[in-house]
Scaffold this active site. Structure first.
Site, PDB file in Angstrom:
ATOM      1  N   HIS A  35       0.826  -1.223   0.000  1.00 30.63           N
ATOM      2  CA  HIS A  35       0.000   0.000   0.000  1.00 30.63           C
ATOM      3  C   HIS A  35       0.860   1.272   0.000  1.00 30.63           C
ATOM      4  O   HIS A  35       0.485   2.275   0.617  1.00 30.63           O
ATOM      5  CB  HIS A  35      -0.967  -0.014   1.196  1.00 30.63           C
ATOM      6  CG  HIS A  35      -0.290  -0.100   2.527  1.00 30.63           C
ATOM      7  ND1 HIS A  35      -0.711  -0.959   3.523  1.00 30.63           N
ATOM      8  CD2 HIS A  35       0.761   0.579   3.056  1.00 30.63           C
ATOM      9  CE1 HIS A  35       0.045  -0.806   4.591  1.00 30.63           C
ATOM     10  NE2 HIS A  35       0.950   0.134   4.330  1.00 30.63           N
TER      11      HIS A  35
ATOM     12  N   HIS B 245      -2.119   3.960  10.148  1.00 31.27           N
ATOM     13  CA  HIS B 245      -0.801   4.571  10.379  1.00 31.27           C
ATOM     14  C   HIS B 245      -0.885   5.842  11.218  1.00 31.27           C
ATOM     15  O   HIS B 245       0.014   6.668  11.179  1.00 31.27           O
ATOM     16  CB  HIS B 245      -0.136   4.900   9.047  1.00 31.27           C
ATOM     17  CG  HIS B 245       0.180   3.721   8.176  1.00 31.27           C
ATOM     18  ND1 HIS B 245      -0.778   2.952   7.580  1.00 31.27           N
ATOM     19  CD2 HIS B 245       1.369   3.187   7.790  1.00 31.27           C
ATOM     20  CE1 HIS B 245      -0.201   1.989   6.852  1.00 31.27           C
ATOM     21  NE2 HIS B 245       1.090   2.112   6.974  1.00 31.27           N
TER      22      HIS B 245
ATOM     23  N   HIS C 245      10.199  -3.731   4.413  1.00 34.37           N
ATOM     24  CA  HIS C 245      10.554  -2.319   4.273  1.00 34.37           C
ATOM     25  C   HIS C 245      10.816  -1.684   5.617  1.00 34.37           C
ATOM     26  O   HIS C 245      10.284  -2.098   6.639  1.00 34.37           O
ATOM     27  CB  HIS C 245       9.514  -1.516   3.482  1.00 34.37           C
ATOM     28  CG  HIS C 245       8.125  -1.391   4.035  1.00 34.37           C
ATOM     29  ND1 HIS C 245       7.321  -2.440   4.357  1.00 34.37           N
ATOM     30  CD2 HIS C 245       7.370  -0.272   4.282  1.00 34.37           C
ATOM     31  CE1 HIS C 245       6.142  -1.999   4.761  1.00 34.37           C
ATOM     32  NE2 HIS C 245       6.151  -0.689   4.742  1.00 34.37           N
TER      33      HIS C 245
ATOM     34  N   GLU D 242       4.148  -5.279   8.703  1.00 35.49           N
ATOM     35  CA  GLU D 242       2.854  -5.285   8.012  1.00 35.49           C
ATOM     36  C   GLU D 242       2.529  -6.652   7.417  1.00 35.49           C
ATOM     37  O   GLU D 242       1.379  -6.900   7.037  1.00 35.49           O
ATOM     38  CB  GLU D 242       2.839  -4.216   6.911  1.00 35.49           C
ATOM     39  CG  GLU D 242       2.812  -2.814   7.497  1.00 35.49           C
ATOM     40  CD  GLU D 242       2.867  -1.707   6.453  1.00 35.49           C
ATOM     41  OE1 GLU D 242       2.668  -0.549   6.822  1.00 35.49           O
ATOM     42  OE2 GLU D 242       3.114  -2.007   5.267  1.00 35.49           O
TER      43      GLU D 242
END
Ligand code: DHB
Ligand code: FE
Length: 278
Positions: free
Chosen positions: A12, A59, A191, A238
């Site tokens: 995303h 977030h 990431h 995530e």
């Protein structure tokens, strides 16, 4: 009875939303990711979902460090997006499915998950972007959002997220309607956006993770959350969303499609489509 017609795991990265807004999908930097969407959309059309359950991590838009639920399930008739500062266009409201939400909530509470239930809930890029990518003209089928905390440690374990997904899968299977549900896991793969290892990506780990996710997802529980941070980066956690998505599908699955590409922004971007083998 309702059925789960399939699952999608997808990244995303906000920059993907900016690329869509500027119609840059065919540019050389973006094309390797966006070319993966057409087969996924065609597959979605073929399995004809009429509801979506999406696992995503907020977030900081709806939940912040002052109040951070480990698991939150939306039960609203509609969900609003808002500006988070990424420069993304704000999406139109998304339709909810309160009846399916409450079925899932009741089943989770009966199975000893202590949830936050949200009858109002702003949804951020982790919710909006996968839906925009998969339904570029706007999603019209109703959605149940399931938010998993990846912002404020301690985070739930892989084992716990697996059980969350599995229990939601059971709730859907017990639903007396004839809904055809697509389950989405939004985020990842490896990431890290900040700190000394900003930009860290681990293709070897992602590859092994994807393989086990498809074939033996229970085995992923051997990783602690800190193992995942070490192997996949601080935001690589995530992948908990992918674990919950996979667990909702239940037993053996068939991999329909996979497109892994490094990097998009700071992320190892991936789209994976799975179908329950029946
Ligand atoms: C990026 C990735 C994310 O998962 C996110 O939520 C924000 C930014 C990135 O790689 O830029
Ligand atoms: Fe993210």
């Amino acid at each position: 009875m309702a059925t789960i017609v399939g699952g999608i795991g997808v990244s995303h990265v906000p920059a993907l939303g900016l690329a869509m807004a500027k119609n840059m999908q065919a540019d050389p930097y973006w094309e390797p990711f966006f070319k993966g969407l057409a087969p996924a959309r065609a597959w979605i059309d073929s399995v004809r979902p009429d509801a979506v359950v999406i696992f995503y991590n907020d977030h900081g838009l709806n939940f912040f460090l002052d109040k951070m639920p480990t698991f939150a399930v939306g039960a609203a008739p509609a969900y609003l997006n808002a500006d988070e500062g990424w420069g993304l266009p704000v999406s139109a409201p998304f339709p909810g499915d309160p009846a399916l939400s409450w079925r899932i909530i009741n089943h989770l509470i009966a199975n000893e998950f202590d949830l936050t239930t949200c009858q109002e809930m702003l949804v951020d890029h982790a919710f909006a972007l996968p839906l925009k990518m998969l339904w570029p003209d706007g999603v019209t089928i109703p959605i149940v959002p399931v938010a998993i905390n990846t912002v404020q440690h301690p985070l739930p374990s892989i084992h716990r997220c697996f059980n969350l997904g599995r229990t939601i899968g059971e709730a859907i299977a017990a639903d007396p309607s004839d809904r055809r549900v697509l389950v989405i896991g939004s985020g990842g793969l490896s990431h890290q956006l900040d700190g000394e290892r900003a930009g860290f990506i681990n293709k070897a780990f992602d590859t092994a993770f994807l393989e086990e996710l498809v074939t033996q997802p229970e085995r992923l529980s051997r990783y602690s959350v800190l193992d995942v941070v070490e192997q996949a980066g601080t935001q690589g956690v995530e992948l908990l969303m992918w674990v919950a998505m996979r667990a909702a599908l239940g037993g053996p699955v068939r991999q329909v499609y996979q497109n892994y590409h490094i990097p998009i922004s700071n992320t190892a971007a991936c789209l994976l489509a799975l179908e329950p083998s029946r």
